[in-house]
Design an enzyme around this catalytic site. Structure first.
Site, PDB file in Angstrom:
ATOM      1  N   ASP A  28       0.781  -1.252   0.000  1.00 50.52           N
ATOM      2  CA  ASP A  28       0.000   0.000   0.000  1.00 50.52           C
ATOM      3  C   ASP A  28       0.808   1.297   0.000  1.00 50.52           C
ATOM      4  O   ASP A  28       0.438   2.263   0.695  1.00 50.52           O
ATOM      5  CB  ASP A  28      -0.967   0.016   1.192  1.00 50.52           C
ATOM      6  N   LYS A 133      -6.721  -4.873  -3.120  1.00 49.36           N
ATOM      7  CA  LYS A 133      -7.339  -5.540  -1.978  1.00 49.36           C
ATOM      8  C   LYS A 133      -8.349  -4.613  -1.307  1.00 49.36           C
ATOM      9  O   LYS A 133      -8.041  -3.441  -1.063  1.00 49.36           O
ATOM     10  CB  LYS A 133      -6.273  -6.016  -0.996  1.00 49.36           C
ATOM     11  N   CYS A 166      -2.096  -2.646   7.705  1.00 48.97           N
ATOM     12  CA  CYS A 166      -2.075  -3.554   6.541  1.00 48.97           C
ATOM     13  C   CYS A 166      -0.832  -4.438   6.479  1.00 48.97           C
ATOM     14  O   CYS A 166      -0.899  -5.565   5.987  1.00 48.97           O
ATOM     15  CB  CYS A 166      -2.247  -2.750   5.261  1.00 48.97           C
TER      16      CYS A 166
HETATM   17  C1  C5J Z   1      -3.081   0.497   5.570  1.00 48.70           C
HETATM   18  C2  C5J Z   1      -4.844   1.647   6.734  1.00 48.70           C
HETATM   19  N1  C5J Z   1      -2.560   0.342   4.353  1.00 48.70           N
HETATM   20  N2  C5J Z   1      -4.052   2.048   7.698  1.00 48.70           N
HETATM   21  N3  C5J Z   1      -4.364   0.954   5.671  1.00 48.70           N
HETATM   22  O1  C5J Z   1      -2.420   0.247   6.559  1.00 48.70           O
HETATM   23  O2  C5J Z   1      -6.035   1.891   6.793  1.00 48.70           O
END
Ligand code: C5J
Length: 232
Positions: A28, A133, A166
């Site tokens: 991400d 995702k 994540c």
């Molecule tokens: C991720 C989030 N990528 N913190 N998403 O950690 O909502």
């Protein structure tokens, strides 16, 4: 067998030609989390804090590419009709800007919008897997596991954001599926430094209950030693 200096003990790399392979997983690293005006900022976070890991993740990406080792990028996001976004996720929090709402980088956390893109410094190249995702974990509602099986990938190196959300969720999912997981401490970041530290500690506790932890420099040196001159 080649290993990477790691905690709680050396991380074994799959021997070249063994049929087992190691892949880099970049979780991400999207504009929505790392740049102002996206999902991360809408939740009230100081997104600049995440930007410090970009050079480290870029160095890891370069190494994997040079050694012809597989790379997997993930993106958290939802279909434009939000049919894959549980109402609980959309409603959570007290932000005025919610998932699907128009923001400065397009609709918040929606696939195909500018904010959903991976940052330019880490843009995927042709042939690299990109997993979209809808959840926090990279295995939930995706075909990641099928891809890993097809590619013979058994060892996963985790980087990206955010450490305790994540990254940790994906690492735990991978651990439960039998993958050997290694977290790169300086290649992951959180909006909350103490949450990152706690995650790094809990992953390697109890003899590596979720996996191992090391630094980018250590991994890069070990990979170059183990796989110089050809792909694993
Ligand atoms: C991720 C989030 N990528 N913190 N998403 O950690 O909502």
């Amino acid at each position: 067998m080649s290993t990477v200096p790691a905690s709680p003990y050396p991380y074994p790399l799959p021997p070249r030609g063994s049929g087992a392979r190691v892949a880099l997983v970049i979780i991400d690293m999207q504009r929505d989390f790392i740049e102002p005006g996206g999902f991360g900022a809408a939740l009230g976070n100081r997104v600049e804090h995440l930007q410090q890991i970009v050079p480290t993740v870029a160095a890891l990406l370069k190494t994997f590419r040079e050694l012809s080792l597989p790379v997997i990028h993930t993106r958290e996001g939802h279909r434009p009709d939000l049919s894959d976004c549980p109402p609980a996720k959309k409603l959570r929090g007290d932000s005025t800007l919610r998932i699907g709402d128009p923001g400065p980088m397009g609709r918040i956390l929606v696939l195909g919008e500018p904010g959903n893109d991976i940052i330019p410094q880490l843009r995927p190249e042709a042939g690299e897997l990109v997993i979209d995702k809808p959840g926090k974990g990279a295995f939930y509602a995706t075909n990641l596991q099928e891809h890993l099986k097809t590619l013979g990938i058994t060892h996963l190196i985790f980087t990206g954001v955010t450490t305790e959300v994540c990254v940790q969720t994906s690492m735990r999912e991978a651990n439960d599926r039998g993958y050997e997981c290694l977290l790169i401490e300086d290649g992951t970041e959180s909006y909350f430094p103490d949450f990152k530290q706690a995650t790094v500690r809990m992953i390697q506790s109890q003899g590596g209950i979720v996996g191992w932890v090391t630094t980018a420099d250590r991994l890069i040196a070990s990979l170059r030693q183990a796989y110089a001159g050809g792909a694993a």
